[in-house]
Design an enzyme around this catalytic site. Structure first.
Site, PDB file in Angstrom:
ATOM      1  N   LYS A 206     -10.119  -6.502   5.645  1.00 16.84           N
ATOM      2  CA  LYS A 206      -8.523  -5.718   5.636  1.00 16.84           C
ATOM      3  C   LYS A 206      -8.726  -4.601   6.705  1.00 16.84           C
ATOM      4  O   LYS A 206      -8.868  -3.660   6.623  1.00 16.84           O
ATOM      5  CB  LYS A 206      -8.325  -5.232   4.432  1.00 16.84           C
ATOM      6  CG  LYS A 206      -6.863  -4.926   3.817  1.00 16.84           C
ATOM      7  CD  LYS A 206      -6.360  -4.995   2.706  1.00 16.84           C
ATOM      8  CE  LYS A 206      -5.098  -4.224   2.458  1.00 16.84           C
ATOM      9  NZ  LYS A 206      -3.786  -5.021   2.844  1.00 16.84           N
TER      10      LYS A 206
HETATM   11  N1  PMP Z   1      -2.961 -11.099   2.759  1.00 13.74           N
HETATM   12  C1  PMP Z   1      -2.440 -10.098   3.457  1.00 13.74           C
HETATM   13  C2  PMP Z   1      -2.417 -10.236   5.074  1.00 13.74           C
HETATM   14  C3  PMP Z   1      -2.343  -8.726   2.808  1.00 13.74           C
HETATM   15  O1  PMP Z   1      -1.864  -7.772   3.605  1.00 13.74           O
HETATM   16  C4  PMP Z   1      -2.444  -8.840   1.337  1.00 13.74           C
HETATM   17  C5  PMP Z   1      -2.209  -7.534   0.713  1.00 13.74           C
HETATM   18  N2  PMP Z   1      -3.631  -6.716   0.640  1.00 13.74           N
HETATM   19  C6  PMP Z   1      -3.081  -9.858   0.809  1.00 13.74           C
HETATM   20  C7  PMP Z   1      -3.169 -11.040   1.626  1.00 13.74           C
HETATM   21  C8  PMP Z   1      -3.247  -9.996  -0.890  1.00 13.74           C
HETATM   22  O2  PMP Z   1      -4.414  -9.207  -1.074  1.00 13.74           O
HETATM   23  P1  PMP Z   1      -4.440  -8.414  -2.477  1.00 13.74           P
HETATM   24  O3  PMP Z   1      -3.978  -9.291  -3.528  1.00 13.74           O
HETATM   25  O4  PMP Z   1      -5.780  -8.195  -2.395  1.00 13.74           O
HETATM   26  O5  PMP Z   1      -3.590  -7.213  -2.177  1.00 13.74           O
END
Ligand code: PMP
Length: 290
Positions: A159
């Protein structure tokens, strides 16, 4: 509170091990994170004063930094404790937490050997990602002009701030075109995800979701898959071609911020939020407040 700019609020931000006065918590203009995106972050939701999946998020923060080749100088346990401390200090009951880690200012070369690693955790009260009335009929998405890159083109399972460049451009284009968000294909042309949330569709009672092999395998995505399986709904993780969207009756996005957001349309493909989406939304909202 919510209309105040983010750099001018009351209270504190946890910053490099201390509570720092919110509006005085700054970085120098010459820092590696800002110039070269040597920066990773997380987004965590707080329900009734309790951060949901806190440990998973802080583990992912550590892992994201490792993928970008730097180590966070606080253990996952220390980050968990720091997060609880700042949530309590700020008195946030239902909101969001933003942990972030980046390389500092000692060197401004592309490879900043030995640059210090900085960590901050901020939190604020926050409700839904999309306006409440949209949850009934679902949000409208267009196709993004940008594709999720291949795993050997970008560090796709971190991330990392740099990966959001194409998301912010896509989201702006979507909103300027009258849509709520944009759906992105991957480098092979398969359906990937939206600009900040993973994608699911429901066809004839079964769930289909893209394999997370070039984008974030969201913590919400994994949670929703588990809820579906526990409720006897078959989940197919597979490559999905864009034209296959016409085979689905329901579709939704998942993410920490987006939670489970029903989709009304993706370009010409129309969906009606139905039984499966409703069941998952109900079970998810029970789980986050357990
Ligand atoms: N894809 C992207 C590009 C994101 O920014 C997020 C949010 N963090 C997600 C998927 C979903 O991830 P999560 O469920 O861990 O928040």
């Amino acid at each position: 509170m919510s209309n105040e700019p983010f750099d001018d609020r009351d209270g504190y931000i946890w910053y490099n091990g201390k509570l720092s006065v919110w509006r005085d918590t700054n970085v120098h203009i010459l820092n590696h994170g800002l110039h070269y995106a040597s920066c990773v972050f997380e987004g965590i939701r707080i329900y009734d004063g309790k951060p949901f999946k806190l440990n998973e998020h802080n583990e992912r923060l550590h892992n994201s930094a490792k993928i970008l080749n730097f180590d966070i100088p606080y253990s996952v346990d220390q980050l968990n404790e720091a997060t609880k401390l700042i949530v309590k200090e700020q008195g946030v009951e239902n909101g969001y937490i933003r942990p972030i880690a980046w390389l500092g200012s000692e060197h401004m070369k592309i490879y900043a050997a030995g640059n210090s690693v900085h960590v901050a955790i901020a939190t604020w009260e926050w409700a839904g990602y999309f306006p409440e009335e949209l949850y009934e009929k679902g949000i409208d998405l267009c196709w993004s002009d940008w594709k999720r890159p291949a795993p050997d083109t970008a560090p796709t399972n971190s991330k990392a701030a740099g990966l959001y460049m194409i998301c912010t451009i896509s989201k702006k284009q979507a909103q300027q075109g009258g849509f709520h968000d944009a759906m992105m294909l991957d480098y092979r042309g398969y359906v990937a995800e939206a600009t900040g949330a993973n994608f699911f569709m429901v066809a004839d009672g079964e769930i289909h979701t893209p394999i997370a092999d070039c984008f974030l395998d969201g913590i919400t995505r994994r949670t929703v898959i588990e809820i579906a399986k526990n409720n006897g709904i078959k989940v197919n993780e597979r490559h999905i071609k864009p034209e296959e969207l016409s085979t689905a009756q329901e579709a939704f996005l998942t993410g920490t911020a987006a939670e489970i957001t029903p989709i009304g349309s993706i370009a010409e493909h129309k969906f009606v939020p139905g039984e499966v989406t409703a069941l998952l939304r109900q079970e998810y909202s029970k789980l986050v407040r357990k």
